[in-house]
Design a protein around this motif. Structure first.
Motif, PDB file in Angstrom:
ATOM      1  N   ALA A   1      11.801  -1.298   0.407  1.00  0.00           N
ATOM      2  CA  ALA A   1      12.764  -0.252   0.079  1.00  0.00           C
ATOM      3  C   ALA A   1      13.843  -0.724  -0.889  1.00  0.00           C
ATOM      4  O   ALA A   1      14.612   0.090  -1.405  1.00  0.00           O
ATOM      5  CB  ALA A   1      13.423   0.276   1.355  1.00  0.00           C
ATOM      6  N   GLN A   2      13.911  -2.031  -1.132  1.00  0.00           N
ATOM      7  CA  GLN A   2      14.937  -2.555  -2.031  1.00  0.00           C
ATOM      8  C   GLN A   2      14.509  -2.525  -3.491  1.00  0.00           C
ATOM      9  O   GLN A   2      15.276  -2.901  -4.369  1.00  0.00           O
ATOM     10  CB  GLN A   2      15.288  -4.001  -1.630  1.00  0.00           C
ATOM     11  N   GLY A   3      13.279  -2.085  -3.748  1.00  0.00           N
ATOM     12  CA  GLY A   3      12.800  -2.058  -5.116  1.00  0.00           C
ATOM     13  C   GLY A   3      13.510  -1.030  -5.974  1.00  0.00           C
ATOM     14  O   GLY A   3      13.863   0.060  -5.512  1.00  0.00           O
TER      15      GLY A   3
ATOM     16  N   GLY B   1      13.584   6.456   5.408  1.00  0.00           N
ATOM     17  CA  GLY B   1      13.854   6.314   6.834  1.00  0.00           C
ATOM     18  C   GLY B   1      13.992   4.877   7.284  1.00  0.00           C
ATOM     19  O   GLY B   1      14.509   4.609   8.379  1.00  0.00           O
ATOM     20  N   THR B   2      13.507   3.931   6.459  1.00  0.00           N
ATOM     21  CA  THR B   2      13.610   2.507   6.796  1.00  0.00           C
ATOM     22  C   THR B   2      14.162   1.738   5.596  1.00  0.00           C
ATOM     23  O   THR B   2      13.478   0.898   5.003  1.00  0.00           O
ATOM     24  CB  THR B   2      12.233   1.940   7.191  1.00  0.00           C
TER      25      THR B   2
ATOM     26  N   ARG C   1       0.841  -1.193   0.000  1.00  0.00           N
ATOM     27  CA  ARG C   1       0.000   0.000   0.000  1.00  0.00           C
ATOM     28  C   ARG C   1       0.881   1.250   0.000  1.00  0.00           C
ATOM     29  O   ARG C   1       1.861   1.330   0.739  1.00  0.00           O
ATOM     30  CB  ARG C   1      -0.909   0.012   1.227  1.00  0.00           C
ATOM     31  N   GLY C   2       0.532   2.206  -0.818  1.00  0.00           N
ATOM     32  CA  GLY C   2       1.267   3.467  -0.840  1.00  0.00           C
ATOM     33  C   GLY C   2       2.393   3.516  -1.843  1.00  0.00           C
ATOM     34  O   GLY C   2       2.936   4.591  -2.101  1.00  0.00           O
TER      35      GLY C   2
ATOM     36  N   ILE D   1       3.989  -1.261   4.114  1.00  0.00           N
ATOM     37  CA  ILE D   1       5.349  -1.048   3.615  1.00  0.00           C
ATOM     38  C   ILE D   1       6.394  -1.792   4.439  1.00  0.00           C
ATOM     39  O   ILE D   1       7.395  -2.273   3.908  1.00  0.00           O
ATOM     40  CB  ILE D   1       5.664   0.465   3.573  1.00  0.00           C
ATOM     41  N   HIS D   2       6.171  -1.920   5.750  1.00  0.00           N
ATOM     42  CA  HIS D   2       7.178  -2.564   6.599  1.00  0.00           C
ATOM     43  C   HIS D   2       7.086  -4.084   6.587  1.00  0.00           C
ATOM     44  O   HIS D   2       7.928  -4.770   7.167  1.00  0.00           O
ATOM     45  CB  HIS D   2       7.037  -2.071   8.047  1.00  0.00           C
TER      46      HIS D   2
END
Length: 307
Positions: free
Chosen positions: A233-235, A226-227, A39-40, A66-67
């Motif tokens: 975040a690896q995309g 931030g994370t 999501r997002g 996301i997390h």
């Protein structure tokens, strides 16, 4: 059970084709993309918009925060449930995506265990990166820990074979040296592959990145900055912007990195599908009239009895 599968690299028109076929053949769409589950993350994943959906139900989009982590095993389980649900309601499942491992693990009876946790770049790149950072011996020792039979037969400096053995074990749970039957194919799948001339494909990828920036890519990436340790975040399209946010590189440099990595990923996607699956290839970018050819082929396939 019959399903349609649409595969291929980014920026070749998979989303548009899936909508056309869903409307023509009373279908519903299952996303086979490892980042569209979040999501997002809409712009950077080229997620289908509400307008583009044209009222066609879509599955496995916006099903994780996301997390959260998301694995091939998760996709395999959830996509099979979606296929069953769609089929029972008399509609045609259409699986669309460029994540090769996800598509392969869905269509064939692969047994994904605890080590089914992979990101969208795929197993091979994961192990290539590990070897680059830690050396061939460390990669071989990793193989030895899970598959001593293969490690005994493969020299630690033969990176290609070590990676292949590690890949097979992670995907199947079996040693590459163990005699075993080929995994059973679970669905009668009509596999459509989209591609176009490489120069045109790369131009479309570059243009797509520029469009994403105009649509708000930086805002999405900043949410992840931030994370940086989370899987999302690896995309590609996000991680390249983190050094820019930190003030270490220019925006122009970051965008060039996104374009470069996207082009390389498209090349890996094509290699995966060409080497591992029997795909009917079409070029709708240069030959849009072949849509009728695809529709005719699907009509004939739907009339055939499922084995």
């Amino acid at each position: 059970m019959k399903i349609i599968t649409i595969v291929g690299p980014t920026a070749v028109g998979k989303t548009s084709l899936s909508i056309d076929l869903a409307r023509r053949f009373n279908g519903e769409i299952i996303s086979g993309d490892s980042l569209q589950v979040y999501r997002g993350l809409d712009v950077g994943t080229a997620k289908v918009t509400i307008e583009e959906m044209a009222g066609i139900p879509h599955h496995l989009i916006d099903v994780r925060e996301i997390h959260d982590s998301y694995s091939a095993a998760d996709f395999q389980q959830e996509a099979r449930l979606a296929i069953e649900d769609i089929s029972q309601r008399g509609k045609l499942p259409i699986v669309v995506g460029g994540t090769g491992l996800y598509i392969q693990s869905l269509l064939w009876d692969y047994k994904l265990g605890r080590e089914g946790e992979v990101d969208d770049t795929g197993l091979r790149e994961k192990y290539e990166s590990f070897a680059e950072e830690n050396g061939n011996l460390a990669l071989w020792q990793q193989l030895q820990a899970v598959d001593p039979l293969a490690a005994e037969k493969i020299h630690f400096n033969n990176r290609k074979k070590v990676i292949r053995a590690r890949e097979v074990f992670e995907l199947t749970g079996h040693s590459i040296l163990e005699p075993k039957e080929q995994p059973q194919k679970l669905y009668d799948s009509f596999m459509i592959g989209l591609n176009t001339d490489r120069e045109i494909l790369y131009q479309r990828i570059n243009q797509r990145v520029d469009i994403m920036v105009a649509q708000g890519l930086l805002d999405e990436a900043e949410k992840l900055a931030g994370t940086p340790e989370v899987q999302a975040a690896q995309g590609i399209g996000y991680k390249e912007l983190f050094p820019y946010f930190a003030g270490n590189i220019t925006l122009e440099s970051a965008l060039e990195e996104i374009k470069l990595h996207s082009r390389r990923y498209a090349k890996r996607q094509l290699t995966w599908f060409r080497n591992r699956m029997s795909v009917n290839w079409y070029d709708l970018v240069q030959q849009p009239e072949t849509l009728h050819e695809i529709e005719d082929a699907i009509e004939k396939w739907l009339e055939e009895e499922t084995n």
